[in-house]
Structure formats: C-alpha cells, structure tokens
Scaffold this motif. Sequence first.
Motif, PDB file in Angstrom:
ATOM      1  N   THR A   1      -3.050  11.872  -0.137  1.00 28.34           N
ATOM      2  CA  THR A   1      -2.211  10.698  -0.371  1.00 28.34           C
ATOM      3  C   THR A   1      -1.020  10.683   0.583  1.00 28.34           C
ATOM      4  O   THR A   1      -0.625   9.629   1.079  1.00 28.34           O
ATOM      5  CB  THR A   1      -1.713  10.685  -1.829  1.00 28.34           C
TER       6      THR A   1
ATOM      7  N   GLN B   1       0.881   4.247  -2.758  1.00 34.10           N
ATOM      8  CA  GLN B   1       0.740   5.652  -2.412  1.00 34.10           C
ATOM      9  C   GLN B   1       1.941   6.456  -2.907  1.00 34.10           C
ATOM     10  O   GLN B   1       1.790   7.586  -3.377  1.00 34.10           O
ATOM     11  CB  GLN B   1       0.583   5.803  -0.892  1.00 34.10           C
TER      12      GLN B   1
ATOM     13  N   ASN C   1       0.835  -1.210   0.000  1.00 33.24           N
ATOM     14  CA  ASN C   1       0.000   0.000   0.000  1.00 33.24           C
ATOM     15  C   ASN C   1       0.866   1.256   0.000  1.00 33.24           C
ATOM     16  O   ASN C   1       0.550   2.247  -0.680  1.00 33.24           O
ATOM     17  CB  ASN C   1      -0.918   0.000   1.218  1.00 33.24           C
TER      18      ASN C   1
ATOM     19  N   GLN D   1      -2.321   9.461   3.821  1.00 36.43           N
ATOM     20  CA  GLN D   1      -2.546   8.017   3.761  1.00 36.43           C
ATOM     21  C   GLN D   1      -1.226   7.263   3.889  1.00 36.43           C
ATOM     22  O   GLN D   1      -1.127   6.256   4.604  1.00 36.43           O
ATOM     23  CB  GLN D   1      -3.247   7.647   2.462  1.00 36.43           C
TER      24      GLN D   1
END
Length: 463
Positions: free
Chosen positions: A227, A54, A50, A230
């Motif tokens: 982003t 990102q 992940n 995140q």
Amino acid sequence: MKKKLITGLLAASMLMSPLVMPTTAAADTLEDMRQEKEQLEKENQNIQNNINVQEETLKTLAEEKAALETDVVNLQKDIDQVVRELNEQEKKLKAAEEKVAQLQKEIEELKVLIAQRQEKIDNQARAVQTDGNSANLLDIVISAESLSDLLGRIGVVNELVDANQEIVIAQIEDQKALEAKEAEAEAERVAIETLKGEIEMNRNTLVAQKDELDKKIIQVAANYDMTEDQKNAFVKEQEVIAAKTSTLSAEMKAEQDRIIAEQKAREEKERQELEARERKAAEEAAAAAAKEAKEAAANKVATTSSSSSSSSSSSNESSSSSSSSSSNTSSTQSGSGFIRPSGGYTTSPYGYRFHPIHHKNILHGGMDFGGGGPIVASKGGTVVRAQYHSSWGWYVKIDHGDGIETLYAHMSQGSLRVSVGQQVSQGQQIGTMGSTGDSTGIHLHFEVYKNGVRTNPAPYLGM
C-alpha cells in the motif's frame, strides 16, 4: 455630378474594404488548452482520491500492526512464563529421574540381600530336613554334662531359633520394602511420562501460536509495504500531472499574451490602412472636385439657354438619383429583418474613436448598448461561436445566412444560454450583459459581418 457620385461611391467602397478580425484559430487553441487543463485537474482529483484511500488503508494497517505488536508482547510474556514453567518441570523431571535411579539401585540392593537371605534360609532348611529334627535338639540338651553345660546348650538352641526367626522377619520386611520401592518407582515413571507429555504439549502450543502470529505480522507488513508503494506511485503520478498543469498554465498565459499582442498589432495595422485609404479617398475626391469646378467654369461660356437646360437636366438627374438613393436606403433599413439585440441605449457607434483602454484612436467595429439586461438574437440563425475571448470576453456569434453574421460580446460569465450548432430564433435570449474581456463597464458590444467583413450595424437595425 455623375463623376462626383462615382468618386463618392469609390471612397465609400474603399472605406468598406475588408477589415478582417483576428482568426479564431488562436482562440480555439486556447480553448483546447483550457479543456486539457480541466482534464488534468480531474485526473489530479482522481489520483488524490486514490491517495486518500491508500492513506486510510495504511492507517488501518498501522492500527492492525500496532495491535499485533501488542499481541507479540503479550505472547512473549506467555512464552517467558511457559519457559519458566518448562524449566521447573524439567528440573522436577530430572529430580524424578534421579529418584527413580536411586530407587532402582536400592531395589537391586534389596534383591541381592533378599537373595542372600533366601539362600541361607534354604541351606538351613536343607540342614533341618537332613538332621535338624526335634530328637537331635533333645539329644543336645540331654547330653549336657552339667547344669551349666545344659544351660549353655539351651542358650545355643534359643539363639539358633531366634536367629532364624530374625532372618525370616528381615526377609519379609525387605520384601515389603522392595515391593513399595518398586511401586514408588513405577509411580514416578508414570508421573515422568505425564510431565513429559505436558511439556511437549505446552511447547507445541507455543510454537503454533508463535507461527500464527508470525504469519499475521508478515502479511500485515507485506500489505503495508504494498500500500505504501501504491501511495508513492500515485504521488509520483500526481507530481507529473502537476508539472504538466503548471507547464500548460504557462503556455496558456503565453498564448493569451500572444493573442492580445497579435490583436493589437492587427488593430493598429487596420487603423493605419484605413487612415491611408481615407487619405487617398479624400485626395481623389478633392481632385475630382477640382476637375469638376474647372469643367463648370469652362461651361459658363455656353449660351444661357443651353446652360439653363443643362442645369435643369442635371438638377433633375441629381434629384432623381438622390430620391432613388434615399428610397433604397429606406428599403434596406426597413426590410433588413433585424431587431435591436438589447433594450439598452446606444453608448458608442460604429467608427473611429479614442479607445478607453488602449488610449488611442482606433476603429470601433460595432455598436455598444448600455443599461444591462438580457441579450437577444437580432435575427434567427445558427450559433457558430459560444466561448471566451481575451478581448470580447464571453461572446456569441450567429450565422444568419447570405454571408451575414452578428456578434454579441462582453456577456457576463455563466450567462450564455446557447451552444455551438444550436438554432436560435429572432428575439431568443442568448445571454446577459456583462463586463468580461476588454471592458470598462456593463454593456453589449454588437457587430455585423458581411462576407466576413465588419460593417456598420446601424443600417441593419434601422438606426
């Protein structure tokens, strides 16, 4: 002799007393820790994936942001150029408006002048219509008293005529100039309106372009910040998992050390207990032998025939008992239903020995087979263990029913071919010899359990 046999059986019974192996609860706990660690590592890998996604998104947004910054620079150049053009147009507009104002002033002056001339012409016209006919002009000439007076009067008439003619011509020219200036002023007004429209259109276009670019910049910035947040959240989560993994690894190491320490303590306790039982059995056997010798000496006073008869009877009983015992042992070995778990040669039997790793005399609770190669089930049954142990390494334990279990230790990593709960048949390969756990070389450590207690595997293998 019966007492001697009883004493021997008692000693054997004591030697075969329960020598319980360490429970597998600790191994189960360690396996649970290992599985939890593997799960944490999987979660960590997913989070890393992940984070990579990102970061790729951030890279794309950064490129888009850079492109927008270039567009902003180019747009600013266009804005600067249009602003300069607008300034020039506004200067032209101001000059045109000033010119129109000047023309309007001149037009007003011409209108006044034309009006004055027109009034003068109108007055002369009324005078001519009243008394300015040709007869009157002729009277002016005829009434002259001399030639010079005549010439003078004719000059006056000519001046009057010329003056009126100049007035009319000037009036006509001024009227034409007025019309030209009015046309010029109107053209300037149309140009001003056109210029104003162009300026407004260019200004509106620039405002629209700037608004659109501002929206893109705001959107990219919002996406970039989202982003980034995140990614930071994933990184924090990854740090938490890393901390858990580190803690779990430390706990696993501590648990492994504790299991090894407990196992060593149990083995030492078992050795001491066994030695105590052996000493006690030896003392009891010695006491029984002394008592038997004393009784035998007392019996020597009996008659020779009674002694011979008793001796013969005892001898026959002993022979019968020995024969029966031999027959039973042979029957147990041949009818056990077990086969050798390996084709290798026996390298270490069951019993006390000097341990090659711990460097002291401890009980060797099984038989070792060397030579390498496959390991097979000594008898059919159900797999109850198939896992790793700090001492046994990779091992398998099979339940054959009737309280009998067999254990196969030190298998090579990745060679296990069975799992817990699986039914295996006699001779089925369950793994391959290795040197995992407490081992000094490739071999198979084979154990037999009777009702949970380790016993000598040799009789079960007919050895």
